[in-house]
Structure formats: C-alpha cells, structure tokens
Scaffold this motif. Structure first.
Motif, PDB file in Angstrom:
ATOM      1  N   PRO A  16       7.302 -17.575   5.722  1.00  6.23           N
ATOM      2  CA  PRO A  16       5.322 -17.797   4.309  1.00  6.23           C
ATOM      3  C   PRO A  16       5.169 -16.455   4.596  1.00  6.23           C
ATOM      4  O   PRO A  16       4.438 -16.094   3.705  1.00  6.23           O
ATOM      5  CB  PRO A  16       4.950 -19.164   4.369  1.00  6.23           C
ATOM      6  N   LEU A  17       4.690 -16.241   6.034  1.00  2.88           N
ATOM      7  CA  LEU A  17       4.470 -14.775   6.673  1.00  2.88           C
ATOM      8  C   LEU A  17       4.553 -13.768   6.027  1.00  2.88           C
ATOM      9  O   LEU A  17       3.972 -13.546   5.548  1.00  2.88           O
ATOM     10  CB  LEU A  17       4.205 -14.790   8.189  1.00  2.88           C
ATOM     11  N   ILE A  18       6.070 -13.504   6.254  1.00  2.00           N
ATOM     12  CA  ILE A  18       6.201 -13.024   5.401  1.00  2.00           C
ATOM     13  C   ILE A  18       6.266 -12.117   4.175  1.00  2.00           C
ATOM     14  O   ILE A  18       5.980 -11.325   3.034  1.00  2.00           O
ATOM     15  CB  ILE A  18       7.649 -11.918   5.554  1.00  2.00           C
ATOM     16  N   ASP A  19       6.476 -12.544   2.878  1.00  2.00           N
ATOM     17  CA  ASP A  19       6.085 -13.082   2.068  1.00  2.00           C
ATOM     18  C   ASP A  19       4.627 -12.892   1.963  1.00  2.00           C
ATOM     19  O   ASP A  19       4.584 -12.302   0.102  1.00  2.00           O
ATOM     20  CB  ASP A  19       6.651 -14.911   1.454  1.00  2.00           C
ATOM     21  N   THR A  20       3.833 -14.030   2.614  1.00  2.00           N
ATOM     22  CA  THR A  20       2.477 -13.726   1.695  1.00  2.00           C
ATOM     23  C   THR A  20       2.288 -11.997   1.856  1.00  2.00           C
ATOM     24  O   THR A  20       1.935 -11.457   1.132  1.00  2.00           O
ATOM     25  CB  THR A  20       1.374 -14.600   3.187  1.00  2.00           C
ATOM     26  N   ALA A  21       2.295 -11.216   3.332  1.00  2.00           N
ATOM     27  CA  ALA A  21       1.973  -9.928   3.224  1.00  2.00           C
ATOM     28  C   ALA A  21       2.538  -9.417   2.373  1.00  2.00           C
ATOM     29  O   ALA A  21       2.185  -8.626   1.447  1.00  2.00           O
ATOM     30  CB  ALA A  21       2.876  -9.125   4.551  1.00  2.00           C
ATOM     31  N   ALA A  22       4.207  -9.871   1.784  1.00  2.00           N
ATOM     32  CA  ALA A  22       5.201  -8.418   0.767  1.00  2.00           C
ATOM     33  C   ALA A  22       3.921  -8.799  -0.682  1.00  2.00           C
ATOM     34  O   ALA A  22       3.852  -8.126  -1.620  1.00  2.00           O
ATOM     35  CB  ALA A  22       6.090  -9.276   0.144  1.00  2.00           C
ATOM     36  N   ALA A  23       3.434  -9.594  -0.660  1.00  2.00           N
ATOM     37  CA  ALA A  23       2.350 -10.956  -2.180  1.00  2.00           C
ATOM     38  C   ALA A  23       1.949  -9.320  -1.971  1.00  2.00           C
ATOM     39  O   ALA A  23       1.431  -8.968  -2.836  1.00  2.00           O
ATOM     40  CB  ALA A  23       2.626 -11.798  -2.219  1.00  2.00           C
ATOM     41  N   ARG A  24       1.486  -9.380  -1.481  1.00  2.00           N
ATOM     42  CA  ARG A  24       0.200  -8.385  -1.079  1.00  2.00           C
ATOM     43  C   ARG A  24      -0.212  -7.334  -1.749  1.00  2.00           C
ATOM     44  O   ARG A  24      -0.459  -6.459  -2.235  1.00  2.00           O
ATOM     45  CB  ARG A  24      -0.775  -8.436  -0.054  1.00  2.00           C
ATOM     46  N   PHE A  25       1.424  -6.210  -0.681  1.00  2.00           N
ATOM     47  CA  PHE A  25       1.841  -5.390  -0.989  1.00  2.00           C
ATOM     48  C   PHE A  25       2.105  -5.669  -2.226  1.00  2.00           C
ATOM     49  O   PHE A  25       1.669  -4.289  -3.243  1.00  2.00           O
ATOM     50  CB  PHE A  25       2.957  -4.809   0.104  1.00  2.00           C
ATOM     51  N   ASN A  26       2.434  -5.748  -3.517  1.00  2.00           N
ATOM     52  CA  ASN A  26       3.586  -5.869  -4.724  1.00  2.00           C
ATOM     53  C   ASN A  26       2.651  -6.825  -5.790  1.00  2.00           C
ATOM     54  O   ASN A  26       2.771  -5.581  -6.623  1.00  2.00           O
ATOM     55  CB  ASN A  26       4.248  -6.613  -4.694  1.00  2.00           C
ATOM     56  N   ALA A  27       1.780  -7.222  -5.139  1.00  2.00           N
ATOM     57  CA  ALA A  27       0.493  -6.975  -6.123  1.00  2.00           C
ATOM     58  C   ALA A  27      -1.158  -6.820  -6.233  1.00  2.00           C
ATOM     59  O   ALA A  27      -1.559  -6.684  -6.713  1.00  2.00           O
ATOM     60  CB  ALA A  27       0.820  -8.654  -7.187  1.00  2.00           C
ATOM     61  N   ASP A  28      -1.468  -7.631  -5.340  1.00  2.00           N
ATOM     62  CA  ASP A  28      -3.112  -7.808  -4.597  1.00  2.00           C
ATOM     63  C   ASP A  28      -3.233  -6.282  -4.827  1.00  2.00           C
ATOM     64  O   ASP A  28      -5.017  -6.332  -4.887  1.00  2.00           O
ATOM     65  CB  ASP A  28      -3.441  -8.853  -3.870  1.00  2.00           C
ATOM     66  N   LEU A  29      -2.476  -5.318  -4.078  1.00  2.00           N
ATOM     67  CA  LEU A  29      -3.384  -4.189  -3.308  1.00  2.00           C
ATOM     68  C   LEU A  29      -3.617  -3.702  -4.147  1.00  2.00           C
ATOM     69  O   LEU A  29      -4.545  -2.136  -4.157  1.00  2.00           O
ATOM     70  CB  LEU A  29      -2.784  -3.758  -2.011  1.00  2.00           C
ATOM     71  N   GLU A  30      -3.531  -3.503  -5.507  1.00  3.34           N
ATOM     72  CA  GLU A  30      -3.294  -2.697  -6.878  1.00  3.34           C
ATOM     73  C   GLU A  30      -2.996  -0.831  -6.066  1.00  3.34           C
ATOM     74  O   GLU A  30      -3.409  -0.250  -6.795  1.00  3.34           O
ATOM     75  CB  GLU A  30      -4.392  -2.731  -7.188  1.00  3.34           C
ATOM     76  N   LEU A  31      -1.509  -0.892  -5.171  1.00  8.63           N
ATOM     77  CA  LEU A  31      -1.618   0.558  -5.191  1.00  8.63           C
ATOM     78  C   LEU A  31      -1.053   1.130  -6.455  1.00  8.63           C
ATOM     79  O   LEU A  31      -0.123   0.612  -7.129  1.00  8.63           O
ATOM     80  CB  LEU A  31      -0.577   0.709  -4.196  1.00  8.63           C
ATOM     81  N   LYS A  32      -0.795   1.779  -6.615  1.00  9.74           N
ATOM     82  CA  LYS A  32      -0.188   2.850  -7.727  1.00  9.74           C
ATOM     83  C   LYS A  32       1.171   3.169  -6.652  1.00  9.74           C
ATOM     84  O   LYS A  32       1.836   3.186  -5.281  1.00  9.74           O
ATOM     85  CB  LYS A  32      -0.480   4.939  -7.173  1.00  9.74           C
ATOM     86  N   GLU A  33       2.629   3.536  -7.978  1.00  9.90           N
ATOM     87  CA  GLU A  33       3.526   3.354  -7.803  1.00  9.90           C
ATOM     88  C   GLU A  33       4.335   4.402  -6.501  1.00  9.90           C
ATOM     89  O   GLU A  33       4.946   3.864  -5.368  1.00  9.90           O
ATOM     90  CB  GLU A  33       4.769   3.262  -7.980  1.00  9.90           C
ATOM     91  N   GLU A  34       3.170   5.485  -6.597  1.00 13.63           N
ATOM     92  CA  GLU A  34       3.584   6.618  -5.809  1.00 13.63           C
ATOM     93  C   GLU A  34       3.333   6.502  -4.414  1.00 13.63           C
ATOM     94  O   GLU A  34       3.702   6.384  -3.114  1.00 13.63           O
ATOM     95  CB  GLU A  34       2.983   7.886  -6.210  1.00 13.63           C
ATOM     96  N   ASP A  35       2.320   5.694  -4.603  1.00 12.97           N
ATOM     97  CA  ASP A  35       1.554   5.127  -2.932  1.00 12.97           C
ATOM     98  C   ASP A  35       2.340   4.407  -2.105  1.00 12.97           C
ATOM     99  O   ASP A  35       2.727   4.240  -0.891  1.00 12.97           O
ATOM    100  CB  ASP A  35      -0.037   4.894  -3.074  1.00 12.97           C
ATOM    101  N   LYS A  36       2.994   3.428  -3.327  1.00 11.99           N
ATOM    102  CA  LYS A  36       3.421   1.873  -2.499  1.00 11.99           C
ATOM    103  C   LYS A  36       5.056   2.923  -2.385  1.00 11.99           C
ATOM    104  O   LYS A  36       5.606   2.546  -1.088  1.00 11.99           O
ATOM    105  CB  LYS A  36       4.132   1.083  -3.535  1.00 11.99           C
ATOM    106  N   ALA A  37       5.741   3.433  -2.791  1.00 15.08           N
ATOM    107  CA  ALA A  37       6.785   4.020  -2.252  1.00 15.08           C
ATOM    108  C   ALA A  37       6.584   5.474  -0.937  1.00 15.08           C
ATOM    109  O   ALA A  37       7.665   5.063  -0.034  1.00 15.08           O
ATOM    110  CB  ALA A  37       7.705   4.871  -3.215  1.00 15.08           C
ATOM    111  N   ASP A  38       5.712   5.567  -1.313  1.00 13.36           N
ATOM    112  CA  ASP A  38       4.962   6.510   0.245  1.00 13.36           C
ATOM    113  C   ASP A  38       4.882   5.351   1.490  1.00 13.36           C
ATOM    114  O   ASP A  38       5.471   6.029   2.095  1.00 13.36           O
ATOM    115  CB  ASP A  38       3.758   7.633  -0.389  1.00 13.36           C
TER     116      ASP A  38
END
Length: 103
Positions: A16-38
């Motif tokens: 659950p700890l890792i899943d929460t961090a991943a969910a924030r990265f994948n959706a909640d932070l609203e980062l551009k795909e280039e920034d996520k890839a970087d």
C-alpha cells in the motif's frame, strides 16, 4: 517504508505504501509525460549506479540507501506513456505476418 522492509514486514504492509506513491506519480501530480519519463530514467540510473557503488564502497549515507530501496520497489509501478507506442501499434496492425513461414 524502508524501516518496515528491513524489519521483515510482509508484502501486505509494504504494497500500500508503494501503491500510494505510484498513484500520486501516475495521476495526482499531473506531470507531463516527458517529465514522468525523465524522472523514471533518472531513478533507474540512480538505482543502477548506487547498487554498483554500494558493493565497493562502505555504507555511509543512510538517506541514499533508503532512496535506493524505495525506488527499487517504486520504479516498476511508474506508468509512462510512450508517445511513439501508437505508431508502433499501427505498424504492427498494418503488417499481416500470418501468411509468412520459415523455410
């Protein structure tokens, strides 16, 4: 998370700890795909380089060790949309390989 991992916590406590961090990265932070890839590329580089360096250098910086273990579990759950994946899918769909065979 790292403290739980090294105290032999089971996956039900860690996931659950890792899943929460991943969910924030994948959706909640609203980062551009280039920034996520970087970020994912740099995280992978850190894990690779730190893993190699830790095997030949004495363990000194606790924060880096914690970051290493956190990223090691997090990286596989980070979702990156490859902008070229649609082109690859189109290419694969346009080629009919069912009529080819080895001779």
């Amino acid at each position: 998370m790292v403290e739980l991992y090294f105290s032999n916590a089971d996956a039900q406590q860690l996931s659950p700890l890792i899943d929460t961090a991943a969910a924030r990265f994948n959706a909640d932070l609203e980062l551009k795909e280039e920034d996520k890839a970087d970020f994912k590329i740099k995280a992978k580089q850190f894990v690779k380089i730190y893993g190699q360096m830790a095997s030949i250098m004495p363990y000194e910086i606790a924060a880096w060790e914690k970051l290493f273990w956190f990223l090691k579990f997090l990286i596989p759950k980070l979702k990156i949309k490859d902008p070229d994946s649609d082109k690859i899918d189109e290419l694969l769909e346009s080629v009919d390989l069912s009529s080819y065979g080895l001779v």
